[in-house]
Design a protein around this motif. Structure first.
Motif, PDB file in Angstrom:
ATOM      1  N   ARG A  59       0.936  -1.126   0.028  1.00  0.00           N
ATOM      2  CA  ARG A  59      -0.145  -0.006  -0.054  1.00  0.00           C
ATOM      3  C   ARG A  59       1.032   1.272   0.120  1.00  0.00           C
ATOM      4  O   ARG A  59       2.049   1.151   0.623  1.00  0.00           O
ATOM      5  CB  ARG A  59      -0.773   0.038   1.178  1.00  0.00           C
ATOM      6  CG  ARG A  59      -1.772  -1.148   1.290  1.00  0.00           C
ATOM      7  CD  ARG A  59      -3.227  -0.702   0.373  1.00  0.00           C
ATOM      8  NE  ARG A  59      -4.310  -1.780   0.802  1.00  0.00           N
ATOM      9  CZ  ARG A  59      -4.147  -3.158   0.376  1.00  0.00           C
ATOM     10  NH1 ARG A  59      -3.322  -3.470  -0.577  1.00  0.00           N
ATOM     11  NH2 ARG A  59      -5.102  -4.049   0.457  1.00  0.00           N
ATOM     12  N   GLY A  60       0.350   2.142  -0.426  1.00  0.00           N
ATOM     13  CA  GLY A  60       0.863   3.486  -0.275  1.00  0.00           C
ATOM     14  C   GLY A  60       0.936   4.136   1.025  1.00  0.00           C
ATOM     15  O   GLY A  60      -0.256   3.923   1.760  1.00  0.00           O
ATOM     16  N   ALA A  61       2.016   4.655   1.685  1.00  0.00           N
ATOM     17  CA  ALA A  61       1.958   4.940   3.132  1.00  0.00           C
ATOM     18  C   ALA A  61       2.790   6.135   3.162  1.00  0.00           C
ATOM     19  O   ALA A  61       3.699   6.502   2.262  1.00  0.00           O
ATOM     20  CB  ALA A  61       2.312   3.790   3.898  1.00  0.00           C
ATOM     21  N   LYS A  62       3.000   6.571   4.452  1.00  0.00           N
ATOM     22  CA  LYS A  62       3.914   7.793   4.799  1.00  0.00           C
ATOM     23  C   LYS A  62       4.890   6.983   5.678  1.00  0.00           C
ATOM     24  O   LYS A  62       4.508   6.604   6.902  1.00  0.00           O
ATOM     25  CB  LYS A  62       3.218   8.833   5.372  1.00  0.00           C
ATOM     26  CG  LYS A  62       2.254   9.627   4.507  1.00  0.00           C
ATOM     27  CD  LYS A  62       3.098  10.306   3.352  1.00  0.00           C
ATOM     28  CE  LYS A  62       2.015  11.142   2.393  1.00  0.00           C
ATOM     29  NZ  LYS A  62       3.074  11.845   1.319  1.00  0.00           N
ATOM     30  N   ALA A  63       6.283   7.288   5.528  1.00  0.00           N
ATOM     31  CA  ALA A  63       7.267   6.748   6.577  1.00  0.00           C
ATOM     32  C   ALA A  63       7.446   7.957   7.353  1.00  0.00           C
ATOM     33  O   ALA A  63       7.852   9.204   6.919  1.00  0.00           O
ATOM     34  CB  ALA A  63       8.438   6.432   5.734  1.00  0.00           C
ATOM     35  N   VAL A  64       7.251   7.911   8.670  1.00  0.00           N
ATOM     36  CA  VAL A  64       7.721   8.708   9.667  1.00  0.00           C
ATOM     37  C   VAL A  64       9.159   8.616  10.189  1.00  0.00           C
ATOM     38  O   VAL A  64       9.313   7.462  10.766  1.00  0.00           O
ATOM     39  CB  VAL A  64       6.689   8.665  10.965  1.00  0.00           C
ATOM     40  CG1 VAL A  64       6.924   9.910  11.785  1.00  0.00           C
ATOM     41  CG2 VAL A  64       5.397   8.660  10.414  1.00  0.00           C
ATOM     42  N   LYS A  65       9.991   9.781   9.727  1.00  0.00           N
ATOM     43  CA  LYS A  65      11.467   9.726  10.325  1.00  0.00           C
ATOM     44  C   LYS A  65      11.699  10.798  11.027  1.00  0.00           C
ATOM     45  O   LYS A  65      11.024  11.864  11.018  1.00  0.00           O
ATOM     46  CB  LYS A  65      11.952   9.553   8.998  1.00  0.00           C
ATOM     47  CG  LYS A  65      11.999   8.430   8.048  1.00  0.00           C
ATOM     48  CD  LYS A  65      12.952   8.428   7.058  1.00  0.00           C
ATOM     49  CE  LYS A  65      12.484   7.158   6.230  1.00  0.00           C
ATOM     50  NZ  LYS A  65      13.693   7.353   4.667  1.00  0.00           N
ATOM     51  N   LEU A 107       7.751  13.235   7.166  1.00  0.00           N
ATOM     52  CA  LEU A 107       6.800  12.220   6.448  1.00  0.00           C
ATOM     53  C   LEU A 107       7.289  12.126   5.043  1.00  0.00           C
ATOM     54  O   LEU A 107       7.328  12.935   4.260  1.00  0.00           O
ATOM     55  CB  LEU A 107       5.447  12.611   6.578  1.00  0.00           C
ATOM     56  CG  LEU A 107       4.852  12.292   7.824  1.00  0.00           C
ATOM     57  CD1 LEU A 107       5.458  13.296   9.141  1.00  0.00           C
ATOM     58  CD2 LEU A 107       3.408  12.469   7.744  1.00  0.00           C
ATOM     59  N   GLU A 108       7.696  10.835   4.681  1.00  0.00           N
ATOM     60  CA  GLU A 108       7.967  10.421   3.296  1.00  0.00           C
ATOM     61  C   GLU A 108       7.011   9.581   2.589  1.00  0.00           C
ATOM     62  O   GLU A 108       6.920   8.476   3.513  1.00  0.00           O
ATOM     63  CB  GLU A 108       9.516  10.047   3.292  1.00  0.00           C
ATOM     64  CG  GLU A 108      10.512  11.030   3.911  1.00  0.00           C
ATOM     65  CD  GLU A 108      11.946  10.294   3.833  1.00  0.00           C
ATOM     66  OE1 GLU A 108      12.078   9.335   3.217  1.00  0.00           O
ATOM     67  OE2 GLU A 108      12.612  11.277   4.053  1.00  0.00           O
ATOM     68  N   LYS A 109       6.880   9.625   1.340  1.00  0.00           N
ATOM     69  CA  LYS A 109       6.020   8.646   0.645  1.00  0.00           C
ATOM     70  C   LYS A 109       6.633   7.253   0.464  1.00  0.00           C
ATOM     71  O   LYS A 109       7.906   7.214   0.269  1.00  0.00           O
ATOM     72  CB  LYS A 109       5.566   9.166  -0.789  1.00  0.00           C
ATOM     73  CG  LYS A 109       4.611   8.559  -1.488  1.00  0.00           C
ATOM     74  CD  LYS A 109       4.410   9.016  -2.796  1.00  0.00           C
ATOM     75  CE  LYS A 109       3.226   8.273  -3.527  1.00  0.00           C
ATOM     76  NZ  LYS A 109       2.754   8.813  -4.947  1.00  0.00           N
ATOM     77  N   SER A 110       5.994   6.495   0.738  1.00  0.00           N
ATOM     78  CA  SER A 110       6.755   4.908   0.495  1.00  0.00           C
ATOM     79  C   SER A 110       5.550   3.980   0.286  1.00  0.00           C
ATOM     80  O   SER A 110       4.398   4.087   0.523  1.00  0.00           O
ATOM     81  CB  SER A 110       7.413   4.651   2.141  1.00  0.00           C
ATOM     82  OG  SER A 110       7.661   3.383   2.013  1.00  0.00           O
ATOM     83  N   TYR A 111       5.920   2.623  -0.183  1.00  0.00           N
ATOM     84  CA  TYR A 111       5.239   1.572  -0.464  1.00  0.00           C
ATOM     85  C   TYR A 111       5.432   0.633   0.444  1.00  0.00           C
ATOM     86  O   TYR A 111       6.714   0.000   0.505  1.00  0.00           O
ATOM     87  CB  TYR A 111       5.117   1.095  -1.866  1.00  0.00           C
ATOM     88  CG  TYR A 111       4.500   2.008  -2.732  1.00  0.00           C
ATOM     89  CD1 TYR A 111       3.195   1.735  -3.029  1.00  0.00           C
ATOM     90  CD2 TYR A 111       5.035   3.138  -3.372  1.00  0.00           C
ATOM     91  CE1 TYR A 111       2.493   2.923  -3.850  1.00  0.00           C
ATOM     92  CE2 TYR A 111       4.255   3.860  -4.231  1.00  0.00           C
ATOM     93  CZ  TYR A 111       3.095   3.774  -4.615  1.00  0.00           C
ATOM     94  OH  TYR A 111       2.515   4.709  -5.506  1.00  0.00           O
ATOM     95  N   VAL A 112       4.531  -0.175   1.354  1.00  0.00           N
ATOM     96  CA  VAL A 112       4.951  -1.016   2.526  1.00  0.00           C
ATOM     97  C   VAL A 112       3.934  -2.083   2.443  1.00  0.00           C
ATOM     98  O   VAL A 112       2.773  -1.643   1.960  1.00  0.00           O
ATOM     99  CB  VAL A 112       5.246  -0.546   3.343  1.00  0.00           C
ATOM    100  CG1 VAL A 112       6.723   0.343   3.563  1.00  0.00           C
ATOM    101  CG2 VAL A 112       4.139   0.339   4.196  1.00  0.00           C
ATOM    102  N   PRO A 113       4.133  -3.260   2.910  1.00  0.00           N
ATOM    103  CA  PRO A 113       3.010  -4.123   3.210  1.00  0.00           C
ATOM    104  C   PRO A 113       1.871  -3.608   4.051  1.00  0.00           C
ATOM    105  O   PRO A 113       2.107  -2.747   5.140  1.00  0.00           O
ATOM    106  CB  PRO A 113       3.747  -5.299   4.060  1.00  0.00           C
ATOM    107  CG  PRO A 113       5.072  -5.183   3.462  1.00  0.00           C
ATOM    108  CD  PRO A 113       5.341  -3.760   3.359  1.00  0.00           C
TER     109      PRO A 113
END
Length: 432
Positions: A59-65, A107-113
């Motif tokens: 899914r498309g998600a936001k990686a919080v760093k 917050l960065e755009k990412s694809y993760v399970p």
């Protein structure tokens, strides 16, 4: 074997040979085809499956760093903002202060399970760890409104059992009582707690043992007491005694009652007492006490009647138009008025005596040469030989003998000589 059957067998054999030749030919052709052509369908199927799985799992998600270090994943900016708000409100409500996040969070755009993406409610714990604070989510136990301490999820069961055992021990301490009730709601809340609030099951055991104020123990018990309750006093009034004097005629006796009481208590102190029954074992007997109503005049004799109206003095007087000698004092009173002894003494005469002029009379010898006469009575209440006190009721006034109307004739003799009574008694107030 017949010729016809032989023909059939030969035809079958020829067919089998033709089939074998065809199979061999197809195998040769297949082996001579390029490898790509042979695996293309399988590759296409595999690509289709992989595309399906990627679209289903990822899914498309936001990686919080924070400063390049990944904290986790949220669905979008809205979920991140909600997680921040949840953490901020928890800190405000649970700890009573404001909490701001550290600088450098991106917050960065990412694809993760899909299973790597956290909901706001769970991601707030990740944010809390990033703050580096000395608090965490724990189960905070309360008894009523008082905080007992914060424990981990693994310690909940042990703590709950410990509190329940303590409650039971309180009941056991009042095994002698009835209707024992332990009051105090035990509850816990999953909330933020600071290190100073962290406790262990051993700490809770110590807290419960050191203080009895966590619970309120309410109980009842009954008690039967045999008690006395005071007797009353019945007063009678007499002129035989002065106003300052009393005399016990008969002693009183307290009553006895068995009383069943119900005591209600809290934490060892009685808060209410109810009387459930009272059984009288014996009734009280009132004391009888005589109180004096005679005023002390300081004279030897007291007035024989309660009246200050004098109709005839001691000495000469005019009676029926003639001057004659009057040997006493006449008190004008209605017939039936109480006549009292004017001093203590012994009754020496009662009734009609002499020439009958005194009518129904009483004579009392007081000693020391004093004798008193009470004449013209309608009824005599003593007899010869009776000892009387000053103020004893001896007769009722009347109009007997040589009398011109109802009155009390009072006479004093000293050594057999008639004397003026007012030499030895107070002259009454004519207004009385």
């Amino acid at each position: 074997m017949s010729g016809e059957r032989r023909k059939i067998y030969k035809a079958v054999a020829r067919g089998l040979k033709r089939d074998e030749k065809r199979r061999v030919w197809k195998l040769r052709v297949e082996q001579e085809r390029p490898l790509i052509e042979r695996w293309t369908p399988l590759l296409i199927f595999a690509l289709l499956v992989a595309g399906f799985l990627f679209g289903f799992v990822f899914r498309g998600a936001k990686a919080v760093k924070i400063e390049g270090r990944r904290l986790g994943y949220v669905k979008n900016e809205e979920d991140y903002a909600m997680a921040v708000e949840l953490l901020t409100s928890d800190v405000r409500e649970d700890l009573g202060r404001e909490r701001s996040l550290p600088e450098g969070i991106t917050l960065e755009k990412s694809y993760v399970p899909f299973f790597a993406i956290e909901e706001p409610a769970s991601f707030k714990a990740v944010l809390m760890d990033a703050c580096g604070e000395s608090f965490t989510y724990r189960y905070v136990y309360y008894i009523g409104e008082k905080e007992l301490g914060a424990v981990t999820a693994k310690e909940r069961k042990a703590v709950g059992k410990m509190i329940e055992d303590h409650r039971k021990s309180l009941v056991g301490n009042y095994s002698w009582a009835e209707n024992v009730e332990v009051i105090g709601d035990v509850w816990n809340s999953f909330r933020l707690a600071e290190e100073k609030d962290y406790v262990t099951p051993a700490d809770i055991a110590r807290k419960l043992g050191e203080s009895d104020g966590w619970f309120t123990v309410r109980y009842q018990y009954h008690q039967t007491d045999v008690e006395t309750y005071p007797y009353g006093i019945d007063y009678t009034y007499t002129r035989e005694l002065l106003e300052s004097e009393t005399e016990v005629v008969s002693a009183g006796k307290n009553g006895v009652v068995s009383t069943l009481r119900c005591f209600t208590g809290e934490n060892g102190k009685v808060t209410r007492v109810d009387i459930e029954s009272r059984d009288v074992i014996s009734e009280p007997v009132n004391a009888v006490i005589r109180k004096g109503n005679r005023r002390d005049t300081g004279y030897y004799f007291y007035a024989p009647v309660d009246s200050g109206k004098i109709s005839s003095e001691f000495g000469y007087r005019i009676l029926r138009g003639k001057r004659n000698w009057h040997s006493g004092v006449d008190f004008k009173v209605p017939e039936g008025t109480n006549v009292y002894a004017t001093a203590a003494g012994v009754v020496t005469k009662v009734g009609v005596f002499g020439n009958g002029d005194y009518g129904e009379a009483v004579v009392i010898d007081h000693g020391d040469g004093f004798v008193t006469y009470y004449a013209h009575n309608s009824e005599l209440l003593v007899k010869v030989g009776d000892r009387v006190k000053k103020g004893t009721l001896i007769a009722l006034s009347g109009n007997t003998g040589n009398s011109t109307g109802p009155h009390c004739h009072f006479e004093v003799r000293l050594n057999e000589e008639k004397v003026d009574p007012f030499l030895y008694m107070e002259r009454p107030d004519p207004e009385e």
